[in-house]
Design a protein around this motif. Structure first.
Motif, PDB file in Angstrom:
ATOM      1  N   TYR A   8      39.928  69.036  90.331  1.00 29.61           N
ATOM      2  CA  TYR A   8      38.769  68.885  89.454  1.00 29.61           C
ATOM      3  C   TYR A   8      38.717  67.463  88.913  1.00 29.61           C
ATOM      4  N   ALA A   9      37.507  66.904  88.914  1.00 31.64           N
ATOM      5  CA  ALA A   9      37.309  65.551  88.403  1.00 31.64           C
ATOM      6  C   ALA A   9      36.552  65.621  87.082  1.00 31.64           C
ATOM      7  N   VAL A  10      36.797  64.634  86.239  1.00 30.89           N
ATOM      8  CA  VAL A  10      36.118  64.553  84.954  1.00 30.89           C
ATOM      9  C   VAL A  10      34.883  63.670  85.095  1.00 30.89           C
ATOM     10  N   THR A  11      33.771  64.150  84.567  1.00 32.94           N
ATOM     11  CA  THR A  11      32.530  63.372  84.553  1.00 32.94           C
ATOM     12  C   THR A  11      32.593  62.393  83.385  1.00 32.94           C
ATOM     13  N   ALA A  12      32.755  61.107  83.706  1.00 33.80           N
ATOM     14  CA  ALA A  12      33.036  60.129  82.651  1.00 33.80           C
ATOM     15  C   ALA A  12      32.193  58.865  82.748  1.00 33.80           C
ATOM     16  N   THR A  13      31.425  58.693  83.819  1.00 31.71           N
ATOM     17  CA  THR A  13      30.582  57.496  83.963  1.00 31.71           C
ATOM     18  C   THR A  13      29.120  57.899  83.966  1.00 31.71           C
ATOM     19  N   ALA A  14      28.240  56.913  83.766  1.00 35.42           N
ATOM     20  CA  ALA A  14      26.803  57.188  83.746  1.00 35.42           C
ATOM     21  C   ALA A  14      26.332  57.745  85.081  1.00 35.42           C
ATOM     22  N   VAL A  59      30.934  73.674  88.909  1.00 39.06           N
ATOM     23  CA  VAL A  59      31.456  73.412  87.565  1.00 39.06           C
ATOM     24  C   VAL A  59      31.584  71.912  87.348  1.00 39.06           C
ATOM     25  N   PHE A  60      31.252  71.482  86.113  1.00 35.47           N
ATOM     26  CA  PHE A  60      31.358  70.073  85.755  1.00 35.47           C
ATOM     27  C   PHE A  60      32.111  69.966  84.439  1.00 35.47           C
ATOM     28  N   LEU A  61      33.017  69.010  84.385  1.00 34.54           N
ATOM     29  CA  LEU A  61      33.847  68.788  83.210  1.00 34.54           C
ATOM     30  C   LEU A  61      33.447  67.451  82.598  1.00 34.54           C
ATOM     31  N   PHE A  62      32.723  67.501  81.500  1.00 28.85           N
ATOM     32  CA  PHE A  62      32.199  66.288  80.861  1.00 28.85           C
ATOM     33  C   PHE A  62      33.183  65.774  79.808  1.00 28.85           C
ATOM     34  N   ASP A  63      33.441  64.484  79.869  1.00 31.38           N
ATOM     35  CA  ASP A  63      34.274  63.825  78.867  1.00 31.38           C
ATOM     36  C   ASP A  63      33.356  63.162  77.845  1.00 31.38           C
ATOM     37  N   PRO A  64      33.081  63.800  76.704  1.00 32.21           N
ATOM     38  CA  PRO A  64      32.135  63.227  75.742  1.00 32.21           C
ATOM     39  C   PRO A  64      32.636  61.938  75.098  1.00 32.21           C
ATOM     40  N   ILE A  65      33.950  61.706  75.128  1.00 34.12           N
ATOM     41  CA  ILE A  65      34.498  60.481  74.552  1.00 34.12           C
ATOM     42  C   ILE A  65      34.143  59.292  75.445  1.00 34.12           C
ATOM     43  N   ALA A  66      34.398  59.424  76.742  1.00 32.77           N
ATOM     44  CA  ALA A  66      34.072  58.357  77.685  1.00 32.77           C
ATOM     45  C   ALA A  66      32.563  58.184  77.821  1.00 32.77           C
ATOM     46  N   GLU A  68      30.291  58.609  75.654  1.00 31.79           N
ATOM     47  CA  GLU A  68      29.656  57.997  74.484  1.00 31.79           C
ATOM     48  C   GLU A  68      29.372  56.523  74.733  1.00 31.79           C
ATOM     49  N   ALA A  69      30.298  55.839  75.390  1.00 30.71           N
ATOM     50  CA  ALA A  69      30.097  54.422  75.700  1.00 30.71           C
ATOM     51  C   ALA A  69      29.116  54.227  76.852  1.00 30.71           C
ATOM     52  N   GLU A  70      28.985  55.252  77.700  1.00 30.27           N
ATOM     53  CA  GLU A  70      28.153  55.137  78.900  1.00 30.27           C
ATOM     54  C   GLU A  70      26.699  55.545  78.657  1.00 30.27           C
ATOM     55  N   VAL A  71      26.494  56.660  77.953  1.00 30.88           N
ATOM     56  CA  VAL A  71      25.126  57.192  77.800  1.00 30.88           C
ATOM     57  C   VAL A  71      24.759  57.471  76.352  1.00 30.88           C
ATOM     58  N   GLY A  72      25.660  57.206  75.427  1.00 28.39           N
ATOM     59  CA  GLY A  72      25.385  57.468  74.022  1.00 28.39           C
ATOM     60  C   GLY A  72      26.089  58.719  73.536  1.00 28.39           C
ATOM     61  N   HIS A  73      26.124  58.901  72.221  1.00 29.13           N
ATOM     62  CA  HIS A  73      26.843  60.027  71.626  1.00 29.13           C
ATOM     63  C   HIS A  73      26.230  61.366  72.007  1.00 29.13           C
ATOM     64  N   GLU A  74      24.915  61.430  72.073  1.00 36.15           N
ATOM     65  CA  GLU A  74      24.249  62.692  72.392  1.00 36.15           C
ATOM     66  C   GLU A  74      23.951  62.787  73.882  1.00 36.15           C
ATOM     67  N   LEU A  75      24.278  63.938  74.447  1.00 35.23           N
ATOM     68  CA  LEU A  75      24.095  64.163  75.884  1.00 35.23           C
ATOM     69  C   LEU A  75      22.692  64.723  76.121  1.00 35.23           C
ATOM     70  N   THR A  76      21.697  63.899  75.871  1.00 35.70           N
ATOM     71  CA  THR A  76      20.305  64.330  75.869  1.00 35.70           C
ATOM     72  C   THR A  76      19.851  64.830  77.236  1.00 35.70           C
ATOM     73  N   ALA A  77      20.206  64.127  78.289  1.00 35.33           N
ATOM     74  CA  ALA A  77      19.763  64.534  79.625  1.00 35.33           C
ATOM     75  C   ALA A  77      20.319  65.895  79.997  1.00 35.33           C
ATOM     76  N   LEU A  78      21.563  66.150  79.654  1.00 40.42           N
ATOM     77  CA  LEU A  78      22.162  67.452  79.928  1.00 40.42           C
ATOM     78  C   LEU A  78      21.457  68.535  79.117  1.00 40.42           C
ATOM     79  N   GLN A  79      21.194  68.262  77.853  1.00 42.31           N
ATOM     80  CA  GLN A  79      20.470  69.212  77.009  1.00 42.31           C
ATOM     81  C   GLN A  79      19.108  69.548  77.626  1.00 42.31           C
ATOM     82  N   ASP A  80      18.378  68.536  78.036  1.00 41.14           N
ATOM     83  CA  ASP A  80      17.046  68.754  78.602  1.00 41.14           C
ATOM     84  C   ASP A  80      17.107  69.573  79.880  1.00 41.14           C
ATOM     85  N   ALA A  81      18.179  69.395  80.660  1.00 42.63           N
ATOM     86  CA  ALA A  81      18.288  70.084  81.945  1.00 42.63           C
ATOM     87  C   ALA A  81      18.569  71.574  81.807  1.00 42.63           C
ATOM     88  N   ILE A  82      19.247  71.969  80.729  1.00 42.69           N
ATOM     89  CA  ILE A  82      19.688  73.377  80.632  1.00 42.69           C
ATOM     90  C   ILE A  82      19.185  74.103  79.399  1.00 42.69           C
TER      91      ILE A  82
END
Length: 407
Positions: A8-14, A59-66, A68-82
């Protein structure tokens, strides 16, 4: 069940994030969501890993810490998608706050843990539930891990992925049981209740939750305990470290009881333990001195509008005690008949409040209004208001008859 062959890989980049969001948007059906915090290790309750699964997506494993620097604190695109889909969570009340912190806020949920409680199942943890309903053993050895660790070990990622990969299948099996038991409407109301429940207001005096505070005697000693708690809380916030990992509760209460007369005496107190007990000795001594000299002394036992403990009712308010005991007996009987834990049939605090201070005119309607004002669900009100009202009236009649007999 193990899945050791899968890496499993962590989703950490834009770029990884955009690809994951697109894949989840293209999937079908409910979305399983889970979050891992670092409770017991960190001061904050933020999510350090967010797991999302959808059929047709994976399955996707999102790293919200990493991220945050890439797409911002809020995961807006993910929210909009689901956001328009049903989210499946296990014990949603534990995860909703940290998910909302990063902009993930569902409008429709299915809580497998809460549903299992409503079904009266004997074991409602994710592992036991998955084993009993899906026949799959789900190892839970990393549930108390420090998820702020980076990089996250592959064994932890496997554990985290399995938490959501099986959740939609588990949801389907639980739904079948709800339908069979005629509890789908009850579950719907409970799920909605979790979504709209307001966060508890911060405690007026959080330091009073110190373990062992009841053994600290004297308002000056309590003042020292308070100042030590506040000093530890400030340090824990600065370092983002769980307070108890710096200095345990027991060490603070030991100091408050001993009231050392000097910094040297404080350092020599064997009960004063913890990784920051000596390295921050000046901080603790300043807190002790503030507690010794402050004019802002705490009261020994704070008074408030809360209902007193039931054990004191027989002496303080025997009428309320009689009402409560008879009503609780009726509510408990209902819970057993319908195989629902009594605390899910009606929040214990609501029953205590109703018994302590009932409406001026007791009937099913007035009790229903009181329960509704306290946040009870419609199904809870329908089930319990008539039982409680009848019990209250019966208790008052019994008291009146006893008084007549005595006279």
């Amino acid at each position: 069940m193990t899945n050791e062959a899968v890496e499993y890989a962590v989703t950490a980049t834009a770029a990884e994030y955009e690809a994951a969001v697109a894949a989840l948007a293209a999937g079908s059906g409910p979305v399983a969501v889970d979050a891992e915090r670092a409770s017991g290790f960190r001061y904050s309750q933020r999510a350090y890993l967010i797991q999302v699964f959808r059929r047709g997506s994976g399955v996707f494993l999102f790293d919200p810490i990493a991220l945050e620097a890439e797409v911002g604190h809020e995961l807006t695109a993910l929210q909009d998608a689901i956001v328009g889909e049903e989210w499946v969570l296990h014990a949603a009340s534990q995860d909703l706050a940290c998910l909302r912190d990063v902009g993930l806020d569902p409008v429709d949920i299915f809580d497998t843990e809460l549903a299992a409680r409503l079904l009266g199942l004997p074991r409602v943890g994710l592992g036991p539930l998955t084993e009993s309903l899906l026949g799959i053993h789900l190892a839970k050895e990393h549930s108390a891990a420090d998820w702020s660790t980076r990089p996250l070990p592959q064994s932890w990622l496997t554990y985290a992925a399995l938490d959501v990969e099986l959740l939609v299948d588990l949801r389907d099996e639980v739904e079948k049981l709800l339908i069979s038991a005629g509890k789908t409407e009850i579950a719907r109301q409970e799920f909605h209740g979790e979504l709209v429940k307001e966060a508890k207001a911060p405690r007026a005096e959080p330091w009073r939750r110190l373990s062992g505070i009841h053994s600290v005697r004297g308002v000056r000693n309590l003042a020292v305990a308070r100042e030590l708690w506040l000093a530890r809380d400030e340090l824990a916030r600065e370092r983002d470290t769980a307070p108890g990992r710096l200095v345990p509760d027991g060490a603070l209460t030991a100091v408050a009881k001993a009231m050392p007369a000097s910094k040297r005496e404080l350092a020599g107190l064997k009960e004063f333990t913890g990784r920051a007990s000596r390295s921050e000795i000046d901080r603790w001594w300043n807190a002790i001195e503030l507690g010794r000299t402050t004019d802002d002394l705490p009261v020994s036992r704070p008074s408030g509008e809360h209902v007193p403990p039931v054990r004191a009712w027989a002496d303080r308010n025997p009428e309320a005690d009689a009402r409560y005991r008879l009503a609780r007996e009726r509510v408990l009987a209902y819970a057993e008949e319908h195989e629902i834990p009594v605390e899910n049939v009606l929040t214990p605090e609501l029953l205590r409040r109703a018994a302590w201070e009932p409406p001026a005119e007791i009937n099913a309607g007035s009790i229903a209004a009181q329960l509704a004002g306290g946040g009870a669900r419609p199904w809870q009100i329908e089930a319990t208001a008539p039982l409680i009202a009848a019990a209250f009236v019966e208790a008052e009649q019994s008291a009146a008859e006893a008084e007549e007999s005595a006279s």
